[in-house]
Design a protein around this motif. Sequence first.
Motif, short mmCIF file in Angstrom:
data_model
loop_
_atom_site.label_atom_id
_atom_site.label_comp_id
_atom_site.label_asym_id
_atom_site.label_seq_id
_atom_site.Cartn_x
_atom_site.Cartn_y
_atom_site.Cartn_z
N ALA A 191 0.82 -1.21 0.00
CA ALA A 191 0.00 0.00 0.00
C ALA A 191 0.85 1.26 0.00
O ALA A 191 0.37 2.35 -0.32
CB ALA A 191 -0.94 0.00 1.20
N TRP A 206 -4.27 1.55 -7.78
CA TRP A 206 -5.26 0.67 -8.41
C TRP A 206 -6.47 1.52 -8.75
O TRP A 206 -7.20 1.97 -7.86
CB TRP A 206 -5.65 -0.47 -7.46
N ALA A 254 -7.26 3.18 -5.34
CA ALA A 254 -6.87 2.57 -4.07
C ALA A 254 -5.38 2.24 -4.05
O ALA A 254 -4.74 2.06 -5.09
CB ALA A 254 -7.68 1.29 -3.83
N SER A 306 -3.21 -0.79 -2.09
CA SER A 306 -3.51 -2.04 -1.39
C SER A 306 -2.23 -2.80 -1.09
O SER A 306 -1.32 -2.86 -1.92
CB SER A 306 -4.43 -2.92 -2.25
N GLY A 360 -5.20 -6.59 0.45
CA GLY A 360 -6.28 -5.82 1.06
C GLY A 360 -6.17 -5.69 2.56
O GLY A 360 -7.00 -5.01 3.18
N MET A 362 -5.07 -0.92 3.38
CA MET A 362 -5.87 -0.34 2.30
C MET A 362 -6.06 1.16 2.50
O MET A 362 -6.30 1.64 3.61
CB MET A 362 -7.24 -1.02 2.25
N LEU A 395 -8.52 3.66 0.31
CA LEU A 395 -9.53 3.71 -0.75
C LEU A 395 -10.07 5.13 -0.83
O LEU A 395 -10.57 5.67 0.17
CB LEU A 395 -10.65 2.72 -0.45
N PHE A 440 -8.54 -8.76 -2.10
CA PHE A 440 -8.50 -7.65 -3.05
C PHE A 440 -8.35 -8.13 -4.49
O PHE A 440 -9.04 -7.66 -5.39
CB PHE A 440 -7.34 -6.71 -2.68
N CYS A 484 -13.63 -6.69 0.13
CA CYS A 484 -13.29 -5.37 -0.40
C CYS A 484 -14.50 -4.74 -1.09
O CYS A 484 -14.80 -3.56 -0.89
CB CYS A 484 -12.12 -5.49 -1.37
#
Length: 692
Positions: free
Chosen positions: A419, A617, A638, A640, A644, A647, A649, A668, A679
């Motif tokens: 992430a 993403w 996002a 990740s 996931g 995260m 988002l 994810f 997710c």
Amino acid sequence: MRAIWPTSFLFLTTLAFAAEPRQTEVAIDGEQFRINGKLTYAGRTWNGKKIEGLLFNSRMVQAIFDDLNPDTAANWQYPDTGKWDADRNTRDFIAAMPEWRRHGLLAFTLNLQGGNPRGYGADQPWHNSAFTPEGELRPEYMKRLESILDRADDLGMVAILGIFYFGQDQRLKDEAAVVRALDRAVDWIVAKGYRNVMIEVNNECNVRYDHEILKPDRVHELIQRVQERTQGRQRLLVGTSYGGGTIPKPNVVRASDFLLLHGNGVKEPKRIAEMVRQTRQVDGYRPMPILFNEDDHFDFDKPENNFVAAVNEYASWGYFDYRMKDEGFHEGYQSVPVDWRVSSARKRGFFSLLKEIVYGVESTPKKDWEIRRPEDVGLDGEQLQRLRELVGGSGCIVRHGFMAYSWGEISEAADLASAAKPIISTLLLFAIQEKKLKSIDDRVSDVEPGLRDLNEGKDAAITWRHLASQTSGYGLTDAPGKAFAYNDFALALYFQALMERVFRDDPTYVLTTRLGKTVSFADGPAWNALGPDRPGRLSMSLRDFARFGLLWLREGRWGSRQVLDEYLARLAQNSPVPADMPLSEGKDAAMLPGQKSMGGGKTITKVGPGFYSFNWWLNGRDVHGRRLFRDLPADAFAASGHGGEKMLLIVPSRDVLVVWRTREVRDFDASAADPNTKCNRAARLLMAAMQR
């Protein structure tokens, strides 16, 4: 302004995935509007006045503009290219829509014959019409319109679609052509399944029309024709407008579903209020919405202005702005070529007041986050509680810059795993902004000479874009840019080359000086989460990660300061790996001596093409036409880590972000194929929490 999208991208959604069910439906309930069954701006009041049920809008009629007159077509050149480009105009419009929505704009006015591209003037020799002289549709215009309506549907926005304009109705040869044009446009909307479109038969029916049926005494015939033609199929809401300061006539009031007023020429706010009251007294009026969808008066910093006057009378208001004498490209939404961004003082004035009216003030956190209750920022606390129970672990939700909800431990710095990768790409963009690199397409071998002869020179062609998009082919037999491989050895190379060869400084110092001091990280983030053998692993708290997310939600702006160039921010959010790019076969090739991994292997996941952009993403589409998050708008993106578990988002059009760290979510990678992953379920709960 620089274009971001390649021309071929503009109609990708339209051409490939038009069969998807529509998501947005507008309806009328007395004087109020509903979108998808919910009252607009639900529960909102401002200065003691009801806002719930209104439909604030902006006149954006040049969104599909073109000029078919070769003698005038050269008038609309972009300042950066010296050329007019109708598709670029629409691309730029679509790119700006999430920002309008983030400020609370729910509707915009389009027109199939545009409006005066000079703002005002009687002489209009240009030829801008979606209709042939016989009233048939021009496919290139409708293609552009479709791409806009698709994005509006995705964002939960409404289009007030004008059919005719007095500066171009003469392009239709007779009344039969006018009627045919209306029928063709209405049938097209119904055939496409749009439920987020309201019809404005013509712009200002009492101004200089050539055809009698478009003038005040007969225009109600066309209003009724739309109603009758769509009855029993997909009944379209319909009305028409009059010139500035004019009160609708009884024949139009009786026939219309809603009433459109214009404030052009109305300098006194008290006259705006009077117009609303007078309209409600016209014979045939019953409880129905009143909207201003064109008013070129501003004064948004003053306590009394036309916008406020309309709100005080419970009427929706619409912004109209054009490029005035000696003004530059960034001004106005009517004058062609258009800068569709919120790019001028007048535009910022309108959108700032709009956001205050519909959401309240916006916050930029300083040392500490400002905290608000979920309901204070238009969120449903019960839905957020369900999200918390689903995800587990720790997390927080930020809306309008306020900390609206949190759970668990959000101040403890810990490993973000993958992430953190968008933070690496953010620092790459800072290197370009600081001119340490010329371009994302510079070769990495320019600063890392060991790549020049690696694998018989194959890796000499690796660029920074390749590393940021996982298409470098590093450590694999793939040529750079030819295959996707989620490759943690390549990411370690990316991190080390950027820090050691470009910034030539301690990674944590680079992070602190470019980001930490600006957004006020509170909990000591550091690039040492797993020690020196795992380069690029960042230790950061969730509340600091949310600050990073807020910077990206606002396209690189922090408070009043544009920290990261807006063009670079948009580039990173709009450059996905092509959906049809093949996956790497995973065949090993040589790497630099002693090359470490960020943590994983060279082909960690098969998900990426259509979604992956500068380590973000995106909620794009894969080769099968599937979105990553089924229930989020297309502008969502996002970061990740560990499938996931970690995260971030972000949904810019709803001005909201959520971060979490948990051991309960690891699906994810399956989200594009399975709408019921945790997710996707968390994303659904986040959207369900939106009250306005």
